[in-house]
Design an enzyme around this catalytic site. Structure first.
Site, PDB file in Angstrom:
ATOM      1  N   SER A 146      -7.099   1.004  -7.934  1.00 39.64           N
ATOM      2  CA  SER A 146      -7.009   1.177  -9.375  1.00 39.64           C
ATOM      3  C   SER A 146      -8.415   1.207 -10.006  1.00 39.64           C
ATOM      4  O   SER A 146      -9.222   2.053  -9.656  1.00 39.64           O
ATOM      5  CB  SER A 146      -6.140   0.072  -9.972  1.00 39.64           C
ATOM      6  OG  SER A 146      -5.788   0.371 -11.293  1.00 39.64           O
ATOM      7  N   GLU A 240       3.884   7.170 -10.010  1.00 38.07           N
ATOM      8  CA  GLU A 240       2.958   6.417 -10.874  1.00 38.07           C
ATOM      9  C   GLU A 240       2.268   7.350 -11.847  1.00 38.07           C
ATOM     10  O   GLU A 240       1.951   8.502 -11.533  1.00 38.07           O
ATOM     11  CB  GLU A 240       1.944   5.620 -10.063  1.00 38.07           C
ATOM     12  CG  GLU A 240       1.011   6.383  -9.177  1.00 38.07           C
ATOM     13  CD  GLU A 240      -0.070   5.487  -8.579  1.00 38.07           C
ATOM     14  OE1 GLU A 240      -0.933   5.009  -9.351  1.00 38.07           O
ATOM     15  OE2 GLU A 240      -0.045   5.250  -7.364  1.00 38.07           O
ATOM     16  N   HIS A 270       2.127   2.230  -8.265  1.00 46.94           N
ATOM     17  CA  HIS A 270       0.699   1.947  -8.327  1.00 46.94           C
ATOM     18  C   HIS A 270       0.319   0.803  -7.378  1.00 46.94           C
ATOM     19  O   HIS A 270       0.871  -0.291  -7.459  1.00 46.94           O
ATOM     20  CB  HIS A 270       0.344   1.572  -9.768  1.00 46.94           C
ATOM     21  CG  HIS A 270      -1.115   1.480 -10.060  1.00 46.94           C
ATOM     22  ND1 HIS A 270      -1.978   2.541  -9.940  1.00 46.94           N
ATOM     23  CD2 HIS A 270      -1.875   0.433 -10.492  1.00 46.94           C
ATOM     24  CE1 HIS A 270      -3.193   2.168 -10.289  1.00 46.94           C
ATOM     25  NE2 HIS A 270      -3.163   0.885 -10.614  1.00 46.94           N
TER      26      HIS A 270
END
Length: 296
Positions: A146, A240, A270
């Protein structure tokens, strides 16, 4: 077909997503991520060594099969505003075992207390510390999930532009590469995504970048020149909203001549690798193959 374990986790995440509010505080978000990490305990044969490097708290996470001198510098996710050694210890332990590397997880400075470019400065300092400590760039893997994936790319950009030797490989899990949230998947995957919401992805960037242009390549690497980057592995979930952050990054990297191993995981969300589900382990195993086959 998705595993039963993943279906259970998906329902758990969806329940949490439905309870999200715009007024939720940063501290509540941080505590929530810390609490989530308690669901995935680390195997007892993993060695955890707490340390302080360049003024940062950090952990060495080491599986019994780790090869001497091989390091995986792992930059945790958390939207640049949360995350810690605690939240990513399970994932780091799995990566250590699969890649046969000691995993170093630093707690870089977080926004909004420490906005851009604090996280990048810290990541660069940690990498330079590794080199000064005698680790060879040829035996260093850098990666993250991320925001940590975006931070990995920003670190590589900074090092390359300073003329320094880059790590041998990069591993990115659902990397956040677009601070504008301009990818089509923000809309097309909004219902399918059990964890992230478009509203949160629009609001959070300013906590990190403040008045910086959201298209700046150090915060939105889909706009960066990636020439000279090491081979990369990128895994992302099909369900996602940040899917297109990976798709566009891959296109950008390949256009720059970078070798990219890219996989979109059906029915996944995610950073699904942070959960104890079969699909997460399969992804981690593929990461291990990617690293071990190139660092011999």
């Amino acid at each position: 077909m998705a595993s039963q374990e993943s279906l259970v986790v998906r329902q758990f995440l969806k329940a949490g997503k439905s309870n999200q509010t715009a007024e939720a505080s940063i501290e509540a978000a941080r505590q929530g991520l810390e609490a989530l990490s308690t669901l995935t305990p680390v195997s007892p044969d993993i060695d955890i060594e707490k340390t302080v490097i360049e003024g940062m708290n950090a952990e060495w996470v080491t599986a019994p099969n780790a090869v001497e001198g091989r390091v995986f510098l792992y930059l945790h996710g958390g939207a640049y505003i949360m995350g810690s050694c605690n939240t990513h210890r399970y994932l780091a332990s799995k990566l250590s075992r699969s890649t046969a590397a000691r995993v170093l997880v630093p707690e870089y400075r977080l926004a909004p207390e420490n906005p851009y470019p604090a996280a990048i400065e810290d990541a660069v300092r940690i990498y330079r510390w590794l080199i000064a400590a005698g680790y060879s760039s040829a035996n260093i893997v850098i990666g993250g999930d991320s925001a940590g994936g975006g931070l990995t790319l920003a670190t590589l950009l900074s090092l390359r532009d300073e003329g320094e030797r880059l790590p041998a490989l990069a591993v990115l899990l659902s990397p956040w590469t677009d601070m504008e949230g301009s990818g089509e998947s923000v809309k097309t995957r909004a219902e399918a995504d059990p964890w992230l919401s478009p509203d949160s992805m629009r609001q959070t960037p300013r906590l990190y970048i403040r008045d910086l242009d959201p298209r700046h390549p150090l915060v939105s690497p889909i706009h960066a020149d990636l020439t000279g980057f090491p081979p990369m592995l990128i895994h992302v979930g099909n369900d996602e909203i940040l899917l297109d952050d990976s798709v566009r990054l891959v296109n950008r990297a390949r256009a720059a001549g970078v070798e990219v191993n890219f996989k979109i995981w059906d029915d996944m969300w995610h950073v699904f690798q942070t959960f104890a589900i079969p699909e997460g382990q399969m992804s981690i195993d593929e990461i291990g193959d990617f690293v071990v086959n190139r660092l011999k």
